[in-house]
Design a protein around this motif. Sequence first.
Motif, PDB file in Angstrom:
ATOM      1  N   LEU A   1      89.861 -15.490  75.526  1.00  0.00           N
ATOM      2  CA  LEU A   1      89.110 -16.742  75.500  1.00  0.00           C
ATOM      3  C   LEU A   1      88.983 -17.334  76.900  1.00  0.00           C
ATOM      4  N   HIS A   2      90.062 -17.289  77.651  1.00  0.00           N
ATOM      5  CA  HIS A   2      90.053 -17.787  79.031  1.00  0.00           C
ATOM      6  C   HIS A   2      89.061 -17.006  79.888  1.00  0.00           C
ATOM      7  N   ARG A   3      89.081 -15.692  79.736  1.00  0.00           N
ATOM      8  CA  ARG A   3      88.199 -14.838  80.533  1.00  0.00           C
ATOM      9  C   ARG A   3      86.725 -15.174  80.303  1.00  0.00           C
ATOM     10  N   TYR A   4      86.347 -15.343  79.031  1.00  0.00           N
ATOM     11  CA  TYR A   4      84.941 -15.598  78.732  1.00  0.00           C
ATOM     12  C   TYR A   4      84.551 -17.059  78.941  1.00  0.00           C
ATOM     13  N   ALA A   5      85.433 -17.973  78.612  1.00  0.00           N
ATOM     14  CA  ALA A   5      85.103 -19.396  78.755  1.00  0.00           C
ATOM     15  C   ALA A   5      85.014 -19.821  80.214  1.00  0.00           C
ATOM     16  N   SER A   6      85.748 -19.150  81.092  1.00  0.00           N
ATOM     17  CA  SER A   6      85.689 -19.528  82.503  1.00  0.00           C
ATOM     18  C   SER A   6      84.374 -19.109  83.153  1.00  0.00           C
ATOM     19  N   GLY A   7      83.575 -18.322  82.472  1.00  0.00           N
ATOM     20  CA  GLY A   7      82.269 -17.927  82.996  1.00  0.00           C
ATOM     21  C   GLY A   7      81.172 -18.943  82.729  1.00  0.00           C
ATOM     22  N   TYR A   8      81.430 -19.929  81.893  1.00  0.00           N
ATOM     23  CA  TYR A   8      80.424 -20.954  81.600  1.00  0.00           C
ATOM     24  C   TYR A   8      80.361 -21.967  82.732  1.00  0.00           C
ATOM     25  N   GLN A   9      79.159 -22.390  83.047  1.00  0.00           N
ATOM     26  CA  GLN A   9      78.914 -23.307  84.165  1.00  0.00           C
ATOM     27  C   GLN A   9      79.143 -24.764  83.768  1.00  0.00           C
ATOM     28  N   ILE A  10      80.300 -25.076  83.258  1.00  0.00           N
ATOM     29  CA  ILE A  10      80.683 -26.455  82.943  1.00  0.00           C
ATOM     30  C   ILE A  10      81.689 -26.853  84.012  1.00  0.00           C
ATOM     31  N   PRO A  11      81.277 -27.694  84.985  1.00  0.00           N
ATOM     32  CA  PRO A  11      82.068 -27.927  86.205  1.00  0.00           C
ATOM     33  C   PRO A  11      83.556 -28.225  85.985  1.00  0.00           C
ATOM     34  N   LEU A  12      83.917 -29.216  85.230  1.00  0.00           N
ATOM     35  CA  LEU A  12      85.336 -29.551  85.091  1.00  0.00           C
ATOM     36  C   LEU A  12      86.101 -28.483  84.311  1.00  0.00           C
ATOM     37  N   LEU A  13      85.496 -28.006  83.227  1.00  0.00           N
ATOM     38  CA  LEU A  13      86.150 -26.980  82.415  1.00  0.00           C
ATOM     39  C   LEU A  13      86.308 -25.690  83.213  1.00  0.00           C
ATOM     40  N   GLN A  14      85.241 -25.285  83.890  1.00  0.00           N
ATOM     41  CA  GLN A  14      85.303 -24.036  84.642  1.00  0.00           C
ATOM     42  C   GLN A  14      86.325 -24.131  85.777  1.00  0.00           C
ATOM     43  N   ASN A  15      86.356 -25.244  86.481  1.00  0.00           N
ATOM     44  CA  ASN A  15      87.330 -25.403  87.569  1.00  0.00           C
ATOM     45  C   ASN A  15      88.762 -25.353  87.037  1.00  0.00           C
ATOM     46  N   TRP A  16      88.987 -26.032  85.905  1.00  0.00           N
ATOM     47  CA  TRP A  16      90.327 -26.034  85.334  1.00  0.00           C
ATOM     48  C   TRP A  16      90.727 -24.634  84.863  1.00  0.00           C
ATOM     49  N   LEU A  17      89.802 -23.929  84.171  1.00  0.00           N
ATOM     50  CA  LEU A  17      90.114 -22.590  83.686  1.00  0.00           C
ATOM     51  C   LEU A  17      90.354 -21.605  84.826  1.00  0.00           C
TER      52      LEU A  17
END
Length: 186
Positions: free
Chosen positions: A28-44
């Motif tokens: 889940l971390h691997r795939y979710a960190s590819g989404y361009q959602i600034p705060l979520l992506q930076n945190w992941l």
Amino acid sequence: MKYLDHLEEWLIASLMAAATLIIFFAVLHRYASGYQIPLLQNWLLSLNLSWAQELCIYLFVWMAKFGAAYGVRSGIHVGVDVIVNRLEPRYQKAFVLFALFSGAVFTGIVATLGGRFVWQMAHTDQTSPDLEAPMWIVYLAIPLGTSLMCFRFLQVAWTFIRTGEVPHHDVGHVEGLDEELKGEPA
């Protein structure tokens, strides 16, 4: 013995559940960190899950060692009894006991050698690559799991001597499986 049985089952289920959850969250971390959602992506991306694969391997090794002991106790461990079943009944008991005691001797030897290996490993500074856990803790699965397996072989042999029964895993209780195995529609 019931406490040991429950501890064994709890340990196997917990190790399997933990490994499954870790793998799920790592993927889940691997795939979710590819989404361009600034705060979520930076945190992941700030999370380091490089240790997840190594931990899951160790969890499954521990689970397999204790699972093999559970397999001996419950009769689902691999056994070849084609020849034994074709023998006359008076010879069957001797061959079953020979097989059980051979399993006990083999696992006893592996447990002893594993214990010596762990003892030697404990006097080194060797650690695992990602987790940096002492390797003697990782290898402790060998003497612990194999000792339990040796105990289970002896336990099954003792029960066989007293009752003439060995545990067997019967899948016939699954609805419709008996008919399916006989070729009849369920």
